[in-house]
Motif scaffolding. Structure first.
Motif, PDB file in Angstrom:
ATOM      1  N   ASN A   1       1.863   3.545  -3.014  1.00  0.00           N
ATOM      2  CA  ASN A   1       1.857   4.584  -1.989  1.00  0.00           C
ATOM      3  C   ASN A   1       1.253   4.050  -0.698  1.00  0.00           C
ATOM      4  O   ASN A   1       0.684   2.949  -0.663  1.00  0.00           O
ATOM      5  CB  ASN A   1       1.129   5.850  -2.473  1.00  0.00           C
ATOM      6  CG  ASN A   1      -0.329   5.603  -2.796  1.00  0.00           C
ATOM      7  OD1 ASN A   1      -1.106   5.153  -1.957  1.00  0.00           O
ATOM      8  ND2 ASN A   1      -0.715   5.883  -4.040  1.00  0.00           N
TER       9      ASN A   1
ATOM     10  N   THR B   1      -6.913   3.502  -8.767  1.00  0.00           N
ATOM     11  CA  THR B   1      -8.303   3.966  -8.826  1.00  0.00           C
ATOM     12  C   THR B   1      -9.262   2.805  -9.026  1.00  0.00           C
ATOM     13  O   THR B   1     -10.318   2.731  -8.380  1.00  0.00           O
ATOM     14  CB  THR B   1      -8.470   5.013  -9.941  1.00  0.00           C
ATOM     15  OG1 THR B   1      -7.578   6.102  -9.709  1.00  0.00           O
ATOM     16  CG2 THR B   1      -9.898   5.546  -9.969  1.00  0.00           C
TER      17      THR B   1
ATOM     18  N   SER C   1     -15.137   9.221  -6.847  1.00  0.00           N
ATOM     19  CA  SER C   1     -14.036   9.545  -7.768  1.00  0.00           C
ATOM     20  C   SER C   1     -14.540  10.082  -9.102  1.00  0.00           C
ATOM     21  O   SER C   1     -13.793  10.750  -9.816  1.00  0.00           O
ATOM     22  CB  SER C   1     -13.161   8.313  -8.000  1.00  0.00           C
ATOM     23  OG  SER C   1     -13.846   7.315  -8.743  1.00  0.00           O
TER      24      SER C   1
ATOM     25  N   PRO D   1     -13.251  17.867  -8.353  1.00  0.00           N
ATOM     26  CA  PRO D   1     -13.039  18.642  -7.118  1.00  0.00           C
ATOM     27  C   PRO D   1     -14.012  19.810  -6.989  1.00  0.00           C
ATOM     28  O   PRO D   1     -14.448  20.134  -5.879  1.00  0.00           O
ATOM     29  CB  PRO D   1     -11.598  19.125  -7.257  1.00  0.00           C
ATOM     30  CG  PRO D   1     -10.932  18.098  -8.114  1.00  0.00           C
ATOM     31  CD  PRO D   1     -11.990  17.673  -9.099  1.00  0.00           C
TER      32      PRO D   1
ATOM     33  N   ARG E   1     -10.506  18.667  -2.647  1.00  0.00           N
ATOM     34  CA  ARG E   1      -9.361  18.101  -3.363  1.00  0.00           C
ATOM     35  C   ARG E   1      -8.765  16.928  -2.591  1.00  0.00           C
ATOM     36  O   ARG E   1      -8.355  15.920  -3.183  1.00  0.00           O
ATOM     37  CB  ARG E   1      -8.300  19.173  -3.614  1.00  0.00           C
ATOM     38  CG  ARG E   1      -7.134  18.699  -4.480  1.00  0.00           C
ATOM     39  CD  ARG E   1      -6.347  19.841  -5.044  1.00  0.00           C
ATOM     40  NE  ARG E   1      -7.150  20.664  -5.943  1.00  0.00           N
ATOM     41  CZ  ARG E   1      -7.380  20.347  -7.221  1.00  0.00           C
ATOM     42  NH1 ARG E   1      -6.897  19.232  -7.728  1.00  0.00           N
ATOM     43  NH2 ARG E   1      -8.113  21.148  -7.969  1.00  0.00           N
ATOM     44  N   THR E   2      -8.712  17.041  -1.280  1.00  0.00           N
ATOM     45  CA  THR E   2      -8.210  15.934  -0.466  1.00  0.00           C
ATOM     46  C   THR E   2      -9.050  14.690  -0.665  1.00  0.00           C
ATOM     47  O   THR E   2      -8.524  13.582  -0.853  1.00  0.00           O
ATOM     48  CB  THR E   2      -8.205  16.335   1.020  1.00  0.00           C
ATOM     49  OG1 THR E   2      -7.309  17.428   1.206  1.00  0.00           O
ATOM     50  CG2 THR E   2      -7.782  15.175   1.901  1.00  0.00           C
TER      51      THR E   2
ATOM     52  N   HIS F   1     -11.026  14.012  -3.220  1.00  0.00           N
ATOM     53  CA  HIS F   1     -10.922  13.572  -4.607  1.00  0.00           C
ATOM     54  C   HIS F   1      -9.656  12.739  -4.810  1.00  0.00           C
ATOM     55  O   HIS F   1      -9.683  11.690  -5.484  1.00  0.00           O
ATOM     56  CB  HIS F   1     -10.925  14.792  -5.536  1.00  0.00           C
ATOM     57  CG  HIS F   1     -10.952  14.443  -6.979  1.00  0.00           C
ATOM     58  ND1 HIS F   1      -9.822  14.475  -7.775  1.00  0.00           N
ATOM     59  CD2 HIS F   1     -11.963  14.040  -7.787  1.00  0.00           C
ATOM     60  CE1 HIS F   1     -10.142  14.114  -9.007  1.00  0.00           C
ATOM     61  NE2 HIS F   1     -11.439  13.855  -9.041  1.00  0.00           N
ATOM     62  N   GLU F   2      -8.552  13.179  -4.230  1.00  0.00           N
ATOM     63  CA  GLU F   2      -7.302  12.435  -4.379  1.00  0.00           C
ATOM     64  C   GLU F   2      -7.339  11.122  -3.598  1.00  0.00           C
ATOM     65  O   GLU F   2      -6.848  10.086  -4.071  1.00  0.00           O
ATOM     66  CB  GLU F   2      -6.127  13.295  -3.922  1.00  0.00           C
ATOM     67  CG  GLU F   2      -5.848  14.483  -4.839  1.00  0.00           C
ATOM     68  CD  GLU F   2      -4.673  15.309  -4.375  1.00  0.00           C
ATOM     69  OE1 GLU F   2      -4.168  15.054  -3.260  1.00  0.00           O
ATOM     70  OE2 GLU F   2      -4.246  16.213  -5.126  1.00  0.00           O
TER      71      GLU F   2
ATOM     72  N   ARG G   1      -9.187   8.306  -5.313  1.00  0.00           N
ATOM     73  CA  ARG G   1      -8.502   7.888  -6.539  1.00  0.00           C
ATOM     74  C   ARG G   1      -7.143   7.250  -6.250  1.00  0.00           C
ATOM     75  O   ARG G   1      -6.417   6.876  -7.172  1.00  0.00           O
ATOM     76  CB  ARG G   1      -8.327   9.079  -7.480  1.00  0.00           C
ATOM     77  CG  ARG G   1      -9.645   9.659  -7.979  1.00  0.00           C
ATOM     78  CD  ARG G   1      -9.435  10.900  -8.835  1.00  0.00           C
ATOM     79  NE  ARG G   1      -8.734  10.570 -10.074  1.00  0.00           N
ATOM     80  CZ  ARG G   1      -9.321  10.109 -11.177  1.00  0.00           C
ATOM     81  NH1 ARG G   1     -10.638   9.906 -11.180  1.00  0.00           N
ATOM     82  NH2 ARG G   1      -8.625   9.835 -12.257  1.00  0.00           N
TER      83      ARG G   1
ATOM     84  N   ILE H   1      -4.433   8.610  -4.698  1.00  0.00           N
ATOM     85  CA  ILE H   1      -3.284   9.509  -4.871  1.00  0.00           C
ATOM     86  C   ILE H   1      -2.750   9.883  -3.492  1.00  0.00           C
ATOM     87  O   ILE H   1      -3.473  10.421  -2.659  1.00  0.00           O
ATOM     88  CB  ILE H   1      -3.692  10.775  -5.649  1.00  0.00           C
ATOM     89  CG1 ILE H   1      -4.202  10.399  -7.043  1.00  0.00           C
ATOM     90  CG2 ILE H   1      -2.518  11.745  -5.758  1.00  0.00           C
ATOM     91  CD1 ILE H   1      -4.807  11.564  -7.805  1.00  0.00           C
ATOM     92  N   ASP H   2      -1.475   9.588  -3.258  1.00  0.00           N
ATOM     93  CA  ASP H   2      -0.863   9.875  -1.961  1.00  0.00           C
ATOM     94  C   ASP H   2       0.643  10.019  -2.152  1.00  0.00           C
ATOM     95  O   ASP H   2       1.373   9.029  -2.184  1.00  0.00           O
ATOM     96  CB  ASP H   2      -1.165   8.757  -0.968  1.00  0.00           C
ATOM     97  CG  ASP H   2      -0.505   8.996   0.382  1.00  0.00           C
ATOM     98  OD1 ASP H   2      -0.113  10.146   0.661  1.00  0.00           O
ATOM     99  OD2 ASP H   2      -0.380   8.025   1.161  1.00  0.00           O
TER     100      ASP H   2
ATOM    101  N   ARG I   1      -4.292  15.921   5.554  1.00  0.00           N
ATOM    102  CA  ARG I   1      -5.054  14.670   5.587  1.00  0.00           C
ATOM    103  C   ARG I   1      -4.728  13.836   6.824  1.00  0.00           C
ATOM    104  O   ARG I   1      -4.716  12.613   6.782  1.00  0.00           O
ATOM    105  CB  ARG I   1      -4.782  13.799   4.356  1.00  0.00           C
ATOM    106  CG  ARG I   1      -4.936  14.452   3.019  1.00  0.00           C
ATOM    107  CD  ARG I   1      -4.671  13.430   1.947  1.00  0.00           C
ATOM    108  NE  ARG I   1      -4.551  14.018   0.640  1.00  0.00           N
ATOM    109  CZ  ARG I   1      -4.273  13.337  -0.463  1.00  0.00           C
ATOM    110  NH1 ARG I   1      -4.084  12.037  -0.393  1.00  0.00           N
ATOM    111  NH2 ARG I   1      -4.176  13.932  -1.626  1.00  0.00           N
TER     112      ARG I   1
END
Length: 391
Positions: free
Chosen positions: A148, A173, A207, A211, A223-224, A226-227, A230, A232-233, A282
């Protein structure tokens, strides 16, 4: 679902790299790009040598020269940088229709998913692009491959000013865990200070929090964050030439007005809407534009830069008021007001240089976080800033 392969091409210190191609004598010296004749000139870009001496973008030029007194100062040439970006794009277009140019500073995302049969594995393709750019343009970009955009961007950050990096699917992660949080795109300087207050300085430390735990301090942004830490995108790579995303909001006054309090109240309401949208996505804005429609049918549009890029309501409002003051040049009443935030990018994560700035932005951050938390729990109209009541 097929794993994506995203290549990130990054020409480090892009403006300096362009100037060094134009004038090879600059290669052996620290370089600072800034409008030297301006009374309050700030640093537009700097070479790696100047960066290592403590120079940073948007730093006052006089201060930068105290850190790096032997730096060569040259004026910025935005037209050169735009032509260089067009050349960079030209050399990547044959390999994918999905090529996103997030700014004009030497960054490109290339979605190489499914191109293996034509061009080989994504790392081989990235190496080919690098060789082509180096031969044709004189740049030596760094590159990375990941699943990503967020992780690919981080990977090029850690191998600057030259190198390459591959993050395999499933390793996101673990790859981010030992890295300092300021390297993670999407984390604003205000977030950094708050994380530091909790002694959270590595992505892996953040991480490990859920959340819900992060929500105690960060509200809706939990949540933003946290992702992000880790890796996540899900955001896509936009097709080459597609219009870049924007955030806009509009307000019509019930009665045409030239009351300063009413217009400023309407403007702040628009900033709140745009800021919430940016934080949810984000992203941060590097420019705001104001459109004023007058009661006689006249329209004026003015813009203001946002430096550094932000999604914070208070800082967005300061830039929006600058644009408003430029647009509000007539005594005719105002009928409609529109706000546009564009040149969107990941929020910069550089910490504040001075203690007074840190304290000011800590208060701003806490205020916006508290407003977000209240509105998330009780609704968008549960709490309002006083100036919006006049609109």
């Amino acid at each position: 679902m097929k794993e994506r392969s995203i290549i990130h091409i990054n020409v480090a210190d892009f403006a300096v790299a362009v100037e060094r191609v134009v004038d090879s004598r600059l290669r052996d010296w620290p370089v600072v790009i800034a409008p030297e004749g301006a009374a309050r000139a700030t640093v537009y870009d700097m070479s790696e040598e100047a960066y290592q001496s403590g120079v940073r973008k948007q730093m006052a030029l006089r201060r930068a020269l105290r850190y790096c007194p032997d730096a060569l100062v040259i004026p910025p040439h935005p037209d050169r940088y735009e032509r260089a970006m067009a050349g960079l794009l030209k050399h990547t277009l044959p390999y994918s229709p999905l090529i996103e140019m997030t700014d004009h500073n030497g960054h490109l995302f290339i979605d190489a998913t499914g191109t293996g049969r034509l061009f080989g594995p994504p790392p081989d393709l990235a190496t080919r692009i690098r060789r082509t750019v180096r031969s044709a343009m004189g740049f030596d970009p760094v590159w990375s491959v990941a699943a990503n955009k967020l992780v690919a961007k981080v990977a090029t950050r850690i191998v600057k000013p030259n190198g390459d990096y591959i993050v395999r699917p499933g390793e996101e992660t673990g790859f981010l865990a030992p890295l300092p949080v300021h390297l993670i795109p999407g984390i604003e300087p205000d977030d950094l200070q708050q994380l530091r207050d909790f002694n959270l300085v590595r992505a892996g430390q953040v991480s490990r929090l859920s959340p819900d735990q992060l929500a105690v301090a960060f509200g809706k942004r939990s949540r933003t964050l946290h992702e992000a830490v880790r890796g996540i995108d899900p955001s896509p790579v936009l097709p080459a030439g597609q219009k870049q995303p924007q955030v806009s909001a509009g307000h019509s006054f019930g009665n045409d007005t030239n009351d300063t309090a009413v217009v400023n109240g309407g403007l702040y309401r628009l900033v709140e809407q745009a800021g919430a949208d940016l934080r949810r996505r984000r992203l941060a804005a590097r420019r705001v534009a104001i459109t004023l429609d007058y009661s006689d049918g006249g329209r004026i549009i003015r813009q203001a830069a946002v430096r550094p890029a932000t999604a914070n309501d208070l800082r967005l409002f300061a830039a929006a008021r600058q644009a408003l003051s430029r647009a509000w040049s007539r005594r005719v009443r105002v009928r409609n007001l529109q706000l546009l935030c564009d040149r969107l990018t990941y929020p910069p994560a550089q910490r504040r240089l001075f203690a007074e700035d840190q304290e000011k932005h800590r208060r701003n951050r806490n205020l916006i976080a508290a407003l977000d938390a209240v509105r998330h729990r009780f609704g968008a109209n549960a709490i309002q800033v006083g100036r919006t009541l006049a609109a």
